[in-house]
Enzyme design. Structure first.
Site, PDB file in Angstrom:
ATOM      1  N   THR A  23      24.414  -3.930  58.654  1.00  0.00           N
ATOM      2  CA  THR A  23      24.222  -3.693  60.145  1.00  0.00           C
ATOM      3  C   THR A  23      23.412  -5.088  60.733  1.00  0.00           C
ATOM      4  OG1 THR A  23      23.806  -1.314  59.621  1.00  0.00           O
ATOM      5  CG2 THR A  23      22.653  -2.275  61.596  1.00  0.00           C
ATOM      6  N   CYS A  24      22.563  -5.796  59.945  1.00  0.00           N
ATOM      7  CA  CYS A  24      21.945  -6.916  60.707  1.00  0.00           C
ATOM      8  C   CYS A  24      22.851  -7.983  61.107  1.00  0.00           C
ATOM      9  CB  CYS A  24      21.028  -7.456  59.161  1.00  0.00           C
ATOM     10  SG  CYS A  24      19.938  -6.447  58.439  1.00  0.00           S
ATOM     11  N   SER A  25      23.973  -8.118  60.287  1.00  0.00           N
ATOM     12  CA  SER A  25      25.167  -9.178  60.634  1.00  0.00           C
ATOM     13  C   SER A  25      26.012  -8.818  61.636  1.00  0.00           C
ATOM     14  CB  SER A  25      25.604  -9.636  59.374  1.00  0.00           C
ATOM     15  OG  SER A  25      25.051 -10.371  58.358  1.00  0.00           O
TER      16      SER A  25
END
Length: 155
Positions: free
Chosen positions: A45-47
């Site tokens: 999700t971060c990337s």
């Protein structure tokens, strides 16, 4: 959870081939900062969503009077630099909190066990001269309120 002012502490950044240590009080003094924190660099999700949203909206966020956009993670400065480069995040200060001490001082840490021990909760905030004016902390495994569009709307 309510954080009124940013705590003291140190955060690291790779800048022009050097590791720079920032004093948090100085980092947030006399400026408006949009800060978002992620559980881990290079994670799904971060990337795929969190960092790319801030990259895409960086100009619009800065146009609202923001002096700096900061991405914070319990990773070292080298990992944060590589992650920023992989996502063309030139407009974002990619800061590492290698031992998690700053994240703990904020009270926004979480234990993840085998994933890497202490990590950050996912959140975003607006910091005006060291004072937190908006804080958006996600529920575990959610990504609904800490995104760049939400923060832009709060500016």
């Amino acid at each position: 959870m309510k954080i009124e002012t940013m705590p003291n502490g140190q955060l690291t950044q790779r800048l022009n081939g050097e590791t720079v240590t920032h004093d948090a009080i100085e980092l947030f003094a006399n400026k408006k900062v949009a800060l978002f924190a992620v559980p881990g660099a290079f994670t799904p999700t971060c990337s795929a969503s969190h960092l790319p949203g801030f990259v895409a909206l960086a100009d619009k966020i800065k146009a609202k009077g923001v002096d700096a956009i900061v991405c914070l993670s319990v990773n070292d400065a080298f990992v944060m630099e590589a992650w920023g480069q992989a996502h063309n995040a030139e407009e974002i200060m990619m800061l590492g909190d290698g031992d998690g001490s700053y994240t703990k001082a904020l009270g926004l840490d979480k234990e993840t066990g085998a994933f890497g021990g202490i990590r950050s909760q996912r959140y975003s905030m607006i910091v005006d001269n060291g004072v937190v004016t908006n804080l958006n902390v996600e529920q575990p495994k959610e990504f609904k309120i800490s995104d760049a569009e939400t923060l832009l709307g709060q500016l």
